[in-house]
Design an enzyme around this catalytic site. Structure first.
Site, mmCIF file in Angstrom:
data_model
loop_
_atom_site.group_PDB
_atom_site.id
_atom_site.type_symbol
_atom_site.label_atom_id
_atom_site.label_comp_id
_atom_site.label_asym_id
_atom_site.label_seq_id
_atom_site.Cartn_x
_atom_site.Cartn_y
_atom_site.Cartn_z
ATOM 1 N N GLY A 109 0.831 -1.203 0.000
ATOM 2 C CA GLY A 109 0.000 0.000 0.000
ATOM 3 C C GLY A 109 0.857 1.241 0.000
ATOM 4 N N SER A 135 -5.712 -0.106 13.304
ATOM 5 C CA SER A 135 -6.438 1.158 13.410
ATOM 6 C C SER A 135 -6.989 1.283 14.818
ATOM 7 C CB SER A 135 -7.593 1.183 12.399
ATOM 8 O OG SER A 135 -8.501 2.232 12.653
ATOM 9 N N TYR A 194 -15.060 -2.835 8.682
ATOM 10 C CA TYR A 194 -13.720 -2.273 8.854
ATOM 11 C C TYR A 194 -13.164 -2.654 10.227
ATOM 12 C CZ TYR A 194 -9.949 1.200 8.910
ATOM 13 O OH TYR A 194 -8.720 1.821 8.975
#
Length: 255
Positions: A17, A140, A153
């Protein structure tokens, strides 16, 4: 006591990424002397890197054959890979009652299965070559607590933390370290899209959404991609040689 500066000279890294966070990580590792290869399926992202110390490779991290082939090619090209950073991710939001199974699957495939596939391929190479590699996975704050409309998510990011802790305990005896970084609200395209989603849900402006986030953040500022890169650099360095199976939050003090 003098704290030594961090040098990654002579080490090779893969960063999955190459967006805001991944790009900052790749450039940060390179600035410390590492040779970096960024894996991203986007040509535009790959074209954004212009450095002798950063190469790019077109890789679909959700494809086991593509990941295994790419890992082997990268390993052969650089003799060995010392550092793997998994930062590739997608953010698709919606309430459980309406989110599609395709959106759920896409989120899990990229955010969690992609981490598994790259780690598996990397660990196989490390064990075969006797290299004490180092893995840093990006989760996260959404991997630490659930939020409305973030179920897919959050599920993927919770999974990244649990997977990393389990893997660390499997491979620690071989000197391989595995840690996780949990960013808060980052100055990034993904966070802007997240705030835009909140405006549609609450009727607030993006400015009001950001103020609400900052009011719950001790440092009263958003996280910068460089903040995440600095944490990854530390965990990739010899200064963190006895740190594994840990989760480091970089949130500015979200409460």
């Amino acid at each position: 006591m003098t704290i030594p500066s961090i040098s990654l000279k002579g080490r090779n890294a893969i960063v999955t990424g190459g967006g805001d966070i991944g790009g900052a990580i790749a450039r940060g590792l390179a600035s410390c002397g590492a040779k970096v290869e960024v894996w991203d399926s986007s040509q535009n992202v790959r074209d954004s890197f212009h450095s002798d110390d950063i190469e790019t490779r077109n890789v679909d991290i959700t494809s086991m054959p593509n990941v295994n082939e790419s890992m082997n090619l990268s390993w052969e090209s650089h003799s060995q890979i010392d550092i793997l950073v998994n930062s590739a991710a997608v953010a698709i939001f919606g309430p459980v009652a309406t989110i599609s199974s395709d959106d759920w699957t896409r989120t899990i495939d990229v955010n969690l299965t992609g981490v598994f596939l790259t780690c598996q391929a990397f660990v196989k190479c490390c064990l075969r070559s006797g290299i004490a590699g180092n893995i840093v996975n990006i989760s996260s704050v959404g991997g630490l607590r659930g939020e409305a409309d973030f179920s897919n998510y959050c599920a993927s990011k919770f999974g990244v933390i649990g997977f990393g802790q389990s893997l660390a305990r499997e491979v620690g005896e071989f000197g391989i370290r595995v840690n996780t970084v949990c960013p808060g609200a980052v100055e990034s395209r993904m966070n802007t899209e997240t705030m835009a989603r909140d405006t549609r849900r609450t009727g607030e402006s993006i400015e009001d959404v950001e103020k609400r986030i900052l009011a719950k953040t001790a440092l009263r500022r958003l996280v910068k991609p460089k903040d995440i890169a600095d944490a990854v650099i530390f965990l990739s360095s010899d200064l963190a040689s006895c740190i594994t199976a840990e989760t480091l939050s970089v949130t500015g003090g979200v409460f």
